[in-house]
Design an enzyme around this catalytic site. Structure first.
Site, mmCIF file in Angstrom:
data_model
loop_
_atom_site.group_PDB
_atom_site.id
_atom_site.type_symbol
_atom_site.label_atom_id
_atom_site.label_comp_id
_atom_site.label_asym_id
_atom_site.label_seq_id
_atom_site.Cartn_x
_atom_site.Cartn_y
_atom_site.Cartn_z
ATOM 1 N N ASP A 49 54.592 36.734 -20.074
ATOM 2 C CA ASP A 49 55.958 36.193 -20.011
ATOM 3 C C ASP A 49 56.447 36.295 -18.561
ATOM 4 O O ASP A 49 55.727 36.766 -17.684
ATOM 5 C CB ASP A 49 56.898 36.937 -20.978
ATOM 6 C CG ASP A 49 57.085 38.401 -20.611
ATOM 7 O OD1 ASP A 49 56.146 38.999 -20.041
ATOM 8 O OD2 ASP A 49 58.159 38.970 -20.864
ATOM 9 N N HIS A 108 47.260 34.765 -24.083
ATOM 10 C CA HIS A 108 48.703 34.524 -24.210
ATOM 11 C C HIS A 108 49.331 34.767 -22.841
ATOM 12 O O HIS A 108 49.799 35.866 -22.535
ATOM 13 C CB HIS A 108 49.309 35.451 -25.265
ATOM 14 C CG HIS A 108 50.774 35.216 -25.476
ATOM 15 N ND1 HIS A 108 51.269 34.265 -26.339
ATOM 16 C CD2 HIS A 108 51.858 35.782 -24.911
ATOM 17 C CE1 HIS A 108 52.581 34.263 -26.304
ATOM 18 N NE2 HIS A 108 52.980 35.177 -25.438
ATOM 19 N N ASP A 160 40.976 35.448 -29.923
ATOM 20 C CA ASP A 160 41.065 34.754 -28.635
ATOM 21 C C ASP A 160 41.837 33.445 -28.830
ATOM 22 O O ASP A 160 41.286 32.351 -28.717
ATOM 23 C CB ASP A 160 39.659 34.498 -28.072
ATOM 24 C CG ASP A 160 39.726 33.846 -26.694
ATOM 25 O OD1 ASP A 160 40.792 33.958 -26.044
ATOM 26 O OD2 ASP A 160 38.733 33.224 -26.281
ATOM 27 N N GLU A 185 47.503 39.015 -25.127
ATOM 28 C CA GLU A 185 48.361 38.906 -23.959
ATOM 29 C C GLU A 185 47.762 39.786 -22.855
ATOM 30 O O GLU A 185 46.773 40.497 -23.070
ATOM 31 C CB GLU A 185 49.811 39.351 -24.273
ATOM 32 C CG GLU A 185 50.760 38.942 -23.169
ATOM 33 C CD GLU A 185 52.255 39.080 -23.509
ATOM 34 O OE1 GLU A 185 52.613 39.397 -24.651
ATOM 35 O OE2 GLU A 185 53.055 38.847 -22.580
HETATM 36 O O1 9MR Z 1 53.180 46.786 -24.373
HETATM 37 C C1 9MR Z 1 54.289 46.716 -25.249
HETATM 38 C C2 9MR Z 1 53.876 47.313 -26.566
HETATM 39 O O2 9MR Z 1 53.618 48.694 -26.416
HETATM 40 C C3 9MR Z 1 54.970 47.086 -27.601
HETATM 41 O O3 9MR Z 1 54.494 47.514 -28.878
HETATM 42 C C4 9MR Z 1 55.342 45.604 -27.652
HETATM 43 C C5 9MR Z 1 56.454 45.291 -28.647
HETATM 44 O O4 9MR Z 1 57.630 45.890 -28.281
HETATM 45 O O5 9MR Z 1 55.742 45.173 -26.363
HETATM 46 C C6 9MR Z 1 54.726 45.270 -25.402
HETATM 47 O O6 9MR Z 1 55.211 44.840 -24.148
HETATM 48 C C7 9MR Z 1 55.524 43.474 -24.001
HETATM 49 C C8 9MR Z 1 56.921 43.434 -23.408
HETATM 50 O O7 9MR Z 1 57.846 43.879 -24.359
HETATM 51 C C9 9MR Z 1 57.297 42.041 -22.918
HETATM 52 N N1 9MR Z 1 56.290 41.509 -22.042
HETATM 53 C C10 9MR Z 1 54.984 41.468 -22.644
HETATM 54 C C11 9MR Z 1 54.540 42.863 -22.994
HETATM 55 C C12 9MR Z 1 53.096 42.889 -23.480
HETATM 56 O O8 9MR Z 1 52.931 42.318 -24.729
#
Ligand code: 9MR
Length: 571
Positions: free
Chosen positions: A185, A495, A541, A550
């Protein structure tokens, strides 16, 4: 047909269909697809083999170069496979090979002298941070990999970001330019930036000579600073903008209100906001700046930074510590971007106090350090161990204010726990659960184990650290080499908004994907995770799979640290 008859017929048909050396349909030979330093413990995961012999063949000619037997396989609940391990540590002739059982072969891998087998991987995983740069174009001359040009236009100038408020009135805007995108993101989050910078700056400190010579081919290459430190400075400069100079408080994030569509940075023009101010964030900021003030002290390319960072760190700490009741971060109701919300502040304060103690010698910070908590593998949601790691490596600066033996004991307990999981699990991976970002957990575990090897002067941790890297590079239940651009079975549909929207078939290289997880199996629709029973295989994938495919700063950074330590262990 009765049961016995059908069984007999089944056996009969099976015996007709199979060749003399019986091969199970689901046999899998999963090696580290990049390869192994010649001196390392070399292991590959063998799943569902009905025979107990394997060979190593030359990748090009097919000539057998090594043969050995396999220990008896055991059933592994996490993957549903019968798993055993090919340990070919004794085989150390440099070359390119495949493992072979019957007609089944593994993906190719190298055996190479020293840690040089990972040179390109280390450069590219660190270069991934350059590709994450926000507010700047990615120039063609810095953006080529294997003949493909990943350059792009600048996006998100972030020079005027709106301070989020529910209260109607004049709009307040601030500069929050630069920095790295968080993941797939386009958000920028202080909490995740902090752990990432600790990981990278510590990796630098542990092997500074090595990193001083690592050329990343970035705009600052050629100045007097190591490229890894130039890259980190891009993030640190942005991070300083996250502090409200009026009182020392620190904003949590810069994002749009909703996650953007899968578009390029330059096409994402929705309004961006500075959202939230909480103490965890201020402590993390304080810790990072206090650490960075030491790393860049006396740096002639950034002469003012060190003093500025230390002053900012103290101010952020004071603001956080002055909160009478800690408020935990919560997304505003009209916002769905990431939260990185803490549930309690003890670990963040421990980390900040540790770094400030090392940087200032002020005993008031030592009084915070009680060592009563359980020290976990570093994770954005539990950062105590980051403090422990810094204390352990800065004994001289502590001047007896902290018992270094206790610090080492706590660190050893963590490393020993990882080591026993590695030794006891059929699947070898030092992890009890597969949660969101499990690959980041494996990389962090490997990083801790490699540090334990060096600091506690005990080789027994090194093979477990090496296996963490083997796991990431293909010796795992999915058989994927989880780093984009590397290995022959590698993620293609990550992602990541840039990789989806840039019109290039291969993803931006050097990124570690999140990995197997059962946290969010509805991201691609319920039917897409056929292996839901087996967490070690719950990986897709597909670009819809944000929970397993991601990429993120805090997963790439420990991989950089792990690889650099492995490379230096085999020098
Ligand atoms: O890495 C984060 C993971 O530990 C959490 O479970 C998840 C849901 O809250 O969020 C992950 O972090 C994301 C972040 O909130 C937004 N940018 C992408 C991150 C990786 O997925």
């Amino acid at each position: 047909m009765d049961y016995i008859m059908s069984l007999k017929k089944g056996i009969f048909l099976a015996s007709l269909a199979l060749p003399m050396s019986t091969i199970a349909a689901d046999i899998a030979l999963q090696a580290n697809q990049i390869g192994y330093p010649a001196q390392a413990v070399k292991q590959a995961m063998i799943c569902n083999s009905l025979v107990s012999e394997y060979s190593i063949v030359d990748a090009k000619s097919g000539t057998v170069v090594y043969k050995d037997s396999l220990p008896k396989a055991k059933s592994w609940r996490a993957s549903g496979d019968n798993v055993t391990w090919a340990d070919f540590t004794k085989f150390s002739i440099p070359g390119e090979y495949k493992l072979k059982i019957g007609t089944k072969e593994s993906e190719p891998f190298k055996v190479q002298k020293d840690g040089h087998v990972y040179d390109e991987l280390l450069t590219q995983t660190m270069k991934g941070f350059y590709f994450w740069r926000c507010s700047t174009p990615i120039e063609s001359k810095f953006a080529k990999f294997k003949g493909v040009d990943y350059s792009r236009k600048a996006g998100h100038p972030d020079d005027k970001v709106t301070v989020y408020t529910n209260v109607k009135g004049t709009k307040v805007q601030r500069n929050a330019q630069g920095g790295w995108y968080d993941a797939g993101d386009y958000g920028k989050y202080t909490v995740n930036a902090a752990i990432t910078l600790h990981t990278l700056l510590t990796a630098y400190q542990l092997n500074s000579k090595y990193f001083d010579n690592l050329d990343l081919n970035i705009p600052e290459s050629g100045n007097h600073t190591a490229d890894i430190l130039d890259e980190c400075m891009y993030e640190l400069k942005w991070m300083l903008t996250m502090q409200d100079e009026a009182d020392g408080s620190v904003y949590n994030k810069v994002t749009t209100l909703q996650f953007p569509d899968m578009i390029m940075p330059a096409d994402d023009r929705k309004e961006r906001f500075l959202i939230g101010k909480t103490a965890d964030c201020a402590y993390d900021f304080a810790a990072t700046m206090a650490l960075a003030s030491r790393v860049y002290k006396g740096n002639t390319d950034y002469p003012d930074f060190s003093d500025k960072a230390l002053a900012a760190a103290k101010k952020a700490y004071e603001w956080a510590a002055s909160q009478r009741h800690y408020v935990m971060f919560q997304n505003p109701s009209d916002c769905n971007t990431g939260s990185y919300a803490s549930s309690e502040m003890k670990d963040e304060q421990f980390w900040a106090a540790s770094e400030l103690l090392i940087s200032t010698g002020d005993a008031k910070y030592a009084s915070i350090l009680k060592f009563s908590q359980y020290f976990t593998v570093p994770f954005w949601g539990d950062v105590s161990t980051l403090g422990l790691i810094s204390l352990m490596h800065n004994e001289n600066a502590l001047q007896g204010k902290v018992d270094i033996k206790l610090v080492e004991k706590k660190f050893k307990e963590l490393a020993d726990d990882l080591l026993s999981m590695y030794n006891e699990s059929v699947g070898r991976v030092p992890m009890r659960e597969y949660f969101w970002g499990s690959n980041g957990q494996v990389a962090n575990s490997g990083m801790v184990l490699a540090m334990a090897c060096k600091r506690l002067n005990s080789e027994k941790y090194l093979s477990a650290a090496q296996y963490c890297l083997d796991y990431i590079l293909g010796a795992n239940a999915t058989g994927y080499c989880f780093v984009t651009g590397f290995g022959t079975k590698t993620p293609l549909n990550i992602h990541d908004r840039r990789s989806v929207a840039d019109g290039i078939s291969t993803p931006i290289p050097g990124y570690l994907v999140g990995g197997p997880s059962l946290d969010q199996t509805s991201d691609c629709g319920n039917s897409s995770y056929p292996t839901v029973k087996y967490p070690a295989k719950a990986y897709l994938d597909m670009s819809c799979s944000y929970s397993t495919n991601e990429i993120a700063l805090n997963w790439n950074a420990p991989l950089v640290s792990l690889i650099s330590q492995i490379v230096n262990a085999y020098k």
